[in-house]
Design a protein around this motif. Structure first.
Motif, PDB file in Angstrom:
ATOM      1  N   CYS A  64      50.040  48.604   8.241  1.00 18.09           N
ATOM      2  CA  CYS A  64      50.261  48.970   6.845  1.00 18.09           C
ATOM      3  C   CYS A  64      51.353  50.023   6.704  1.00 18.09           C
ATOM      4  O   CYS A  64      51.364  51.033   7.417  1.00 18.09           O
ATOM      5  N   GLY A  65      52.260  49.792   5.767  1.00 19.46           N
ATOM      6  CA  GLY A  65      53.329  50.750   5.515  1.00 19.46           C
ATOM      7  C   GLY A  65      52.826  52.091   5.034  1.00 19.46           C
ATOM      8  O   GLY A  65      53.431  53.139   5.320  1.00 19.46           O
ATOM      9  N   SER A  98      55.856  50.166  14.005  1.00 22.74           N
ATOM     10  CA  SER A  98      55.655  49.817  12.599  1.00 22.74           C
ATOM     11  C   SER A  98      55.593  48.306  12.456  1.00 22.74           C
ATOM     12  O   SER A  98      56.382  47.581  13.070  1.00 22.74           O
ATOM     13  N   GLY A  99      54.661  47.829  11.634  1.00 21.30           N
ATOM     14  CA  GLY A  99      54.453  46.396  11.491  1.00 21.30           C
ATOM     15  C   GLY A  99      54.858  45.853  10.136  1.00 21.30           C
ATOM     16  O   GLY A  99      55.566  46.518   9.368  1.00 21.30           O
ATOM     17  N   PRO A 100      54.406  44.643   9.800  1.00 22.32           N
ATOM     18  CA  PRO A 100      54.874  43.929   8.601  1.00 22.32           C
ATOM     19  C   PRO A 100      54.001  44.125   7.368  1.00 22.32           C
ATOM     20  O   PRO A 100      54.053  43.321   6.452  1.00 22.32           O
ATOM     21  N   GLY A 101      53.191  45.206   7.341  1.00 19.89           N
ATOM     22  CA  GLY A 101      52.248  45.362   6.240  1.00 19.89           C
ATOM     23  C   GLY A 101      52.819  46.030   5.011  1.00 19.89           C
ATOM     24  O   GLY A 101      52.149  46.822   4.354  1.00 19.89           O
ATOM     25  N   LYS A 125      59.002  43.104  12.949  1.00 17.75           N
ATOM     26  CA  LYS A 125      58.358  42.480  14.103  1.00 17.75           C
ATOM     27  C   LYS A 125      57.990  43.493  15.174  1.00 17.75           C
ATOM     28  O   LYS A 125      57.372  43.147  16.182  1.00 17.75           O
ATOM     29  N   GLY A 126      58.413  44.736  14.977  1.00 17.99           N
ATOM     30  CA  GLY A 126      58.138  45.770  15.973  1.00 17.99           C
ATOM     31  C   GLY A 126      59.077  45.724  17.150  1.00 17.99           C
ATOM     32  O   GLY A 126      58.823  46.338  18.183  1.00 17.99           O
ATOM     33  N   ALA A 136      59.168  51.052   6.564  1.00 23.67           N
ATOM     34  CA  ALA A 136      59.316  51.884   7.762  1.00 23.67           C
ATOM     35  C   ALA A 136      60.631  52.654   7.750  1.00 23.67           C
ATOM     36  O   ALA A 136      60.679  53.827   8.153  1.00 23.67           O
ATOM     37  N   CYS A 137      61.710  52.014   7.308  1.00 17.84           N
ATOM     38  CA  CYS A 137      63.005  52.700   7.276  1.00 17.84           C
ATOM     39  C   CYS A 137      62.968  53.886   6.312  1.00 17.84           C
ATOM     40  O   CYS A 137      63.522  54.948   6.588  1.00 17.84           O
TER      41      CYS A 137
END
Length: 349
Positions: free
Chosen positions: A26-27, A50-53, A308-309, A339-340
């Motif tokens: 999760c972001g 960091s993932g795609p949440g 995608k990490g 994430a950025c």
């Protein structure tokens, strides 16, 4: 500081087990872990990924292109959450479309969009329905409200997604998933338990306060060295075993699964949700005959790899230079959950 937090911090700082990669799906977790300073107490053996949440981040450029087309070619009033307005499409963002005369209306909920449509019967109104299991029920509820009000000027442009397929696709990218508590509050825990049984995927579901996040890390760092897949519900005050059946029933009544394209991950079969055929009058793609679009992004942007990490935001050559929160090149820099955005706000300051 509470004794439980002190104990959790002690466990985290003294971790001496095998190296472990933890993906914050999760972001919001990404931002809170930065903001709370949790990264500063993690030992070198713990790698955060960091993932795609982040629903805005994984929404592909062609969805933005569709929304821009509706605003500029069909004269539709596009209602959307604020994050989406500056996300770049292939050629234009919604902010650009607004500058060219398109009507872009920021709202805080799908219900707000229905209220707007009711108050402006001469306008055709489309809400950009983006989100995971957490927000999808509210989008369905908005269609229910519009039907009850007999509104003919309201529709959804859907990009709703579900997490199970993404977990499976990313299972080799991390050793442990930090699951988003608000998603599990809807879905319950059976999916995560099945991922342990069938895929060997480990994870801890947690909330967003300092004590909850610290407890989750302490638990996973205690459990991981045992060498067996595991699942822990570290958010029991909100996440119940069966989740929210009423919310899931609402979604099942109005939507059906479909294949969906995720930025960076590509098409994940069955990971999307669309309105059922019996609700075609509320489906913007059908209602306005939206043409099929093939989006593209800036070739220098590495948002897809971040999601995608495979890399950190700071590994991107555009990060902090041509890509900043004021002038974002990629969606991960725009969103409050990206994430950025988190790395720019905390890592570079």
């Amino acid at each position: 500081m509470k004794e439980q937090q002190k104990r959790a911090i002690e466990i985290i700082r003294n971790y001496d087990g095998p190296p472990v990669r933890v993906m914050e799906v999760c972001g919001t977790h990404t931002h809170e872990i930065f903001r709370l300073g949790v990264r500063k107490i993690l030992p070198s053996k713990v790698e955060l990924i960091s993932g795609p949440g982040c629903p805005v981040c994984v929404t592909p450029a062609d969805f933005i292109d569709e929304a821009v087309w509706l605003a500029l070619e069909k004269g539709v009033t596009v209602c959307t959450f604020g994050d989406l307005i500056r996300v770049p499409g292939s050629e234009k963002s919604l902010a650009d479309a607004r500058g060219l005369g398109g009507k872009i209306q920021m709202v805080y909920s799908p219900a707000d969009a229905v209220t707007y449509a009711k108050a402006h019967p001469r306008e055709q109104v489309v809400f950009l329905s983006v989100g995971f299991e957490t927000t999808t029920p509210a989008c369905c509820l908005s269609v229910k409200m519009a039907r009850e009000e007999k509104l003919t000027n309201y529709a959804l442009l859907t990009a709703n997604k579900t997490m199970p397929g993404a977990y499976g696709m990313l299972k080799d990218s991390a050793d442990v998933f930090l699951y988003p508590g608000h998603v599990n509050a809807i879905t319950g825990n059976e999916l995560n338990r099945r991922l342990v049984r069938e895929e060997g995927i480990s994870g801890v579901v947690t909330g967003f306060t300092a004590s909850e996040i610290l407890a989750a890390f302490a638990l996973l760092l205690t459990k991981f060295p045992e060498g067996q897949p595991f699942f822990i519900n570290a958010y029991p005050r909100v996440v119940k075993e069966d989740g929210n059946p009423a919310a899931r029933k609402m979604v099942e009544e109005y939507m059906e699964p479909c294949d969906s394209c995720w930025r960076g991950l590509g098409v994940i079969p069955g990971s999307g949700l669309r309105l059922k055929d019996c609700l075609a009058s509320f489906d913007a793609r059908k209602k306005y005959a939206v043409p099929k679009m093939k989006g593209h992004t800036n070739p220098g942007c590495r948002c897809g790899e971040v999601l995608k990490g495979n890399c950190r935001p700071t590994d991107c050559k555009l990060f902090g230079k041509t890509c900043t929160p004021l002038h974002p090149v990629g969606a991960c820099m725009v969103s409050n959950e990206g994430a950025c955005s988190a790395y720019f706000q905390y890592e570079t300051r």
